[in-house]
Design a protein around this motif. Structure first.
Motif, PDB file in Angstrom:
ATOM      1  N   VAL A 121       0.865  -1.180   0.000  1.00 33.71           N
ATOM      2  CA  VAL A 121       0.000   0.000   0.000  1.00 33.71           C
ATOM      3  C   VAL A 121       0.900   1.228   0.000  1.00 33.71           C
ATOM      4  O   VAL A 121       1.775   1.357   0.853  1.00 33.71           O
ATOM      5  N   THR A 122       0.676   2.123  -0.970  1.00 38.71           N
ATOM      6  CA  THR A 122       1.527   3.298  -1.130  1.00 38.71           C
ATOM      7  C   THR A 122       0.685   4.538  -1.392  1.00 38.71           C
ATOM      8  O   THR A 122      -0.149   4.526  -2.297  1.00 38.71           O
ATOM      9  N   PRO A 123       0.877   5.611  -0.602  1.00 40.20           N
ATOM     10  CA  PRO A 123       0.227   6.875  -0.957  1.00 40.20           C
ATOM     11  C   PRO A 123       0.997   7.515  -2.110  1.00 40.20           C
ATOM     12  O   PRO A 123       2.234   7.527  -2.094  1.00 40.20           O
ATOM     13  N   ILE A 124       0.299   7.998  -3.125  1.00 35.08           N
ATOM     14  CA  ILE A 124       0.978   8.649  -4.247  1.00 35.08           C
ATOM     15  C   ILE A 124       0.282   9.965  -4.592  1.00 35.08           C
ATOM     16  O   ILE A 124      -0.919  10.126  -4.372  1.00 35.08           O
ATOM     17  N   HIS A 134       0.036  -7.404 -12.649  1.00 34.08           N
ATOM     18  CA  HIS A 134      -0.357  -7.145 -11.268  1.00 34.08           C
ATOM     19  C   HIS A 134      -1.813  -6.699 -11.255  1.00 34.08           C
ATOM     20  O   HIS A 134      -2.277  -6.049 -12.183  1.00 34.08           O
ATOM     21  N   GLY A 135      -2.516  -7.044 -10.182  1.00 34.48           N
ATOM     22  CA  GLY A 135      -3.821  -6.466  -9.946  1.00 34.48           C
ATOM     23  C   GLY A 135      -3.623  -5.217  -9.101  1.00 34.48           C
ATOM     24  O   GLY A 135      -2.493  -4.860  -8.746  1.00 34.48           O
ATOM     25  N   GLY A 136      -4.705  -4.571  -8.768  1.00 40.02           N
ATOM     26  CA  GLY A 136      -4.540  -3.391  -7.938  1.00 40.02           C
ATOM     27  C   GLY A 136      -5.859  -2.782  -7.528  1.00 40.02           C
ATOM     28  O   GLY A 136      -6.935  -3.210  -7.946  1.00 40.02           O
ATOM     29  N   LEU A 137      -5.715  -1.777  -6.688  1.00 37.62           N
ATOM     30  CA  LEU A 137      -6.854  -1.024  -6.202  1.00 37.62           C
ATOM     31  C   LEU A 137      -6.357   0.374  -5.884  1.00 37.62           C
ATOM     32  O   LEU A 137      -5.246   0.527  -5.364  1.00 37.62           O
ATOM     33  N   VAL A 138      -7.137   1.385  -6.238  1.00 38.96           N
ATOM     34  CA  VAL A 138      -6.812   2.754  -5.856  1.00 38.96           C
ATOM     35  C   VAL A 138      -8.018   3.362  -5.153  1.00 38.96           C
ATOM     36  O   VAL A 138      -9.170   3.053  -5.473  1.00 38.96           O
ATOM     37  N   TYR A 139      -7.720   4.202  -4.157  1.00 36.11           N
ATOM     38  CA  TYR A 139      -8.746   4.934  -3.420  1.00 36.11           C
ATOM     39  C   TYR A 139      -8.298   6.385  -3.332  1.00 36.11           C
ATOM     40  O   TYR A 139      -7.232   6.683  -2.769  1.00 36.11           O
ATOM     41  N   VAL A 140      -9.080   7.291  -3.906  1.00 38.20           N
ATOM     42  CA  VAL A 140      -8.722   8.704  -3.946  1.00 38.20           C
ATOM     43  C   VAL A 140      -9.024   9.349  -2.598  1.00 38.20           C
ATOM     44  O   VAL A 140     -10.160   9.335  -2.125  1.00 38.20           O
ATOM     45  N   LYS A 168      -1.227  -5.896 -19.894  1.00 40.72           N
ATOM     46  CA  LYS A 168      -0.816  -4.581 -20.375  1.00 40.72           C
ATOM     47  C   LYS A 168      -0.698  -3.617 -19.200  1.00 40.72           C
ATOM     48  O   LYS A 168      -1.336  -3.786 -18.176  1.00 40.72           O
ATOM     49  N   VAL A 169       0.106  -2.585 -19.393  1.00 39.33           N
ATOM     50  CA  VAL A 169       0.264  -1.575 -18.349  1.00 39.33           C
ATOM     51  C   VAL A 169      -0.882  -0.575 -18.403  1.00 39.33           C
ATOM     52  O   VAL A 169      -1.554  -0.438 -19.416  1.00 39.33           O
ATOM     53  N   GLY A 170      -1.073   0.119 -17.313  1.00 36.74           N
ATOM     54  CA  GLY A 170      -2.024   1.214 -17.239  1.00 36.74           C
ATOM     55  C   GLY A 170      -1.334   2.407 -16.599  1.00 36.74           C
ATOM     56  O   GLY A 170      -0.192   2.303 -16.151  1.00 36.74           O
ATOM     57  N   GLN A 171      -2.008   3.547 -16.560  1.00 35.46           N
ATOM     58  CA  GLN A 171      -1.427   4.744 -15.970  1.00 35.46           C
ATOM     59  C   GLN A 171      -2.426   5.422 -15.035  1.00 35.46           C
ATOM     60  O   GLN A 171      -3.622   5.397 -15.276  1.00 35.46           O
ATOM     61  N   LEU A 172      -1.861   6.020 -13.971  1.00 37.29           N
ATOM     62  CA  LEU A 172      -2.603   6.895 -13.070  1.00 37.29           C
ATOM     63  C   LEU A 172      -2.030   8.284 -13.240  1.00 37.29           C
ATOM     64  O   LEU A 172      -0.806   8.449 -13.257  1.00 37.29           O
ATOM     65  N   GLN A 173      -2.896   9.281 -13.352  1.00 33.29           N
ATOM     66  CA  GLN A 173      -2.409  10.648 -13.511  1.00 33.29           C
ATOM     67  C   GLN A 173      -3.263  11.602 -12.691  1.00 33.29           C
ATOM     68  O   GLN A 173      -4.489  11.613 -12.831  1.00 33.29           O
ATOM     69  N   PRO A 174      -2.618  12.416 -11.822  1.00 26.98           N
ATOM     70  CA  PRO A 174      -3.401  13.405 -11.071  1.00 26.98           C
ATOM     71  C   PRO A 174      -3.881  14.509 -11.999  1.00 26.98           C
ATOM     72  O   PRO A 174      -3.166  14.923 -12.914  1.00 26.98           O
ATOM     73  N   LEU A 175      -5.107  14.998 -11.763  1.00 24.21           N
ATOM     74  CA  LEU A 175      -5.669  16.066 -12.582  1.00 24.21           C
ATOM     75  C   LEU A 175      -5.728  17.388 -11.822  1.00 24.21           C
ATOM     76  O   LEU A 175      -6.184  18.387 -12.362  1.00 24.21           O
ATOM     77  N   ALA A 176      -5.272  17.384 -10.577  1.00 20.67           N
ATOM     78  CA  ALA A 176      -5.183  18.602  -9.765  1.00 20.67           C
ATOM     79  C   ALA A 176      -3.887  18.526  -8.969  1.00 20.67           C
ATOM     80  O   ALA A 176      -3.420  17.443  -8.630  1.00 20.67           O
ATOM     81  N   SER A 179      -3.705  16.467  -5.523  1.00 25.42           N
ATOM     82  CA  SER A 179      -4.322  15.140  -5.530  1.00 25.42           C
ATOM     83  C   SER A 179      -3.463  14.114  -4.801  1.00 25.42           C
ATOM     84  O   SER A 179      -2.236  14.144  -4.860  1.00 25.42           O
ATOM     85  N   CYS A 180      -4.133  13.187  -4.107  1.00 28.82           N
ATOM     86  CA  CYS A 180      -3.445  12.103  -3.410  1.00 28.82           C
ATOM     87  C   CYS A 180      -4.365  10.890  -3.405  1.00 28.82           C
ATOM     88  O   CYS A 180      -5.578  11.029  -3.258  1.00 28.82           O
ATOM     89  N   LEU A 181      -3.781   9.714  -3.577  1.00 33.17           N
ATOM     90  CA  LEU A 181      -4.555   8.483  -3.479  1.00 33.17           C
ATOM     91  C   LEU A 181      -3.731   7.386  -2.839  1.00 33.17           C
ATOM     92  O   LEU A 181      -2.503   7.484  -2.723  1.00 33.17           O
ATOM     93  N   LEU A 182      -4.404   6.345  -2.392  1.00 34.22           N
ATOM     94  CA  LEU A 182      -3.747   5.135  -1.912  1.00 34.22           C
ATOM     95  C   LEU A 182      -3.776   4.130  -3.047  1.00 34.22           C
ATOM     96  O   LEU A 182      -4.847   3.858  -3.617  1.00 34.22           O
ATOM     97  N   TRP A 183      -2.612   3.591  -3.379  1.00 31.68           N
ATOM     98  CA  TRP A 183      -2.491   2.583  -4.425  1.00 31.68           C
ATOM     99  C   TRP A 183      -2.091   1.268  -3.772  1.00 31.68           C
ATOM    100  O   TRP A 183      -1.104   1.194  -3.057  1.00 31.68           O
ATOM    101  N   VAL A 184      -2.895   0.238  -4.008  1.00 34.10           N
ATOM    102  CA  VAL A 184      -2.592  -1.109  -3.535  1.00 34.10           C
ATOM    103  C   VAL A 184      -2.120  -1.912  -4.735  1.00 34.10           C
ATOM    104  O   VAL A 184      -2.884  -2.138  -5.684  1.00 34.10           O
ATOM    105  N   ASP A 185      -0.855  -2.317  -4.714  1.00 37.09           N
ATOM    106  CA  ASP A 185      -0.294  -3.181  -5.752  1.00 37.09           C
ATOM    107  C   ASP A 185      -0.522  -4.617  -5.288  1.00 37.09           C
ATOM    108  O   ASP A 185      -0.009  -5.024  -4.241  1.00 37.09           O
TER     109      ASP A 185
END
Length: 190
Positions: A121-124, A134-140, A168-176, A179-185
């Protein structure tokens, strides 16, 4: 990669048997299984009490809001969980007591079955590439994010999504800027 979107406000609420709080389950894999491989939830701790024991499960807890808790166990020194977005990992099969530091505490939780799945679990707050296979979960937690793969979604505070491993890879991008979210790898153990 197919995303399952969720919003905190619409997650089902389950009261704890001991009356000390409630849990809102985000996802459980496999779906509906009592013998889950991984599970994610947001819990509200309303009073001091024991955590449920989960044999063969590794856990991570991250303070989202409130004053936090002191976690004690006969197996290790007390741990104070009072800084938001600082994950704390521990084995789920040991007895743990939580003592509130003030009022109620809201926490993000991830559980994985030992020998089956692992999670970090990583805050980004910056753009992030999601790893292949990898699977994952994000919570803003704050702001607005764009998650992009074969689908594109905008998610805002108290929203998120989860997915199973993909090739395939995916991307997360902040729009503000704030912004901060928790990313679960999430990844299967080999």
């Amino acid at each position: 990669m197919s995303f399952t979107l969720f919003d905190f406000a619409s997650l089902p609420v389950s009261r704890w048997r001991n009356g000390g709080g409630e849990t809102r389950e985000i996802a459980c894999w496999p779906v509906g299984g009592d013998d889950f491989a991984w599970r994610a939830s947001i819990a509200t701790i309303e009073q001091d009490g024991r955590f449920s024991v989960f044999p063969d499960i590794d856990r991570s807890i991250t303070l989202l809001s409130g004053d936090g808790v002191v976690l004690t166990s006969p197996n290790w020194e007390a741990h104070t969980l009072s800084q938001p977005l600082q994950p704390f990992a521990f084995p789920g099969d040991i007895p743990i007591h939580a003592q509130l530091l003030g009022g109620s505490s809201q926490d993000f939780n991830i559980m994985t079955r030992r020998g089956c799945w692992q999670a970090s679990v990583t805050p980004i707050s910056a753009a992030q590439e999601l790893p292949v296979s990898h699977g994952g979960l994000v919570y803003v937690v704050k702001g607005k994010w764009l998650i992009n793969h074969t689908e594109t979604h905008e998610i805002t505070a108290s929203q998120g999504c989860w997915w199973l491993p993909a090739i395939k890879v995916g991307q997360l991008q902040p729009l503000a800027s704030d912004s901060c979210l928790l990313w679960v790898d999430l990844f299967p153990e080999r």
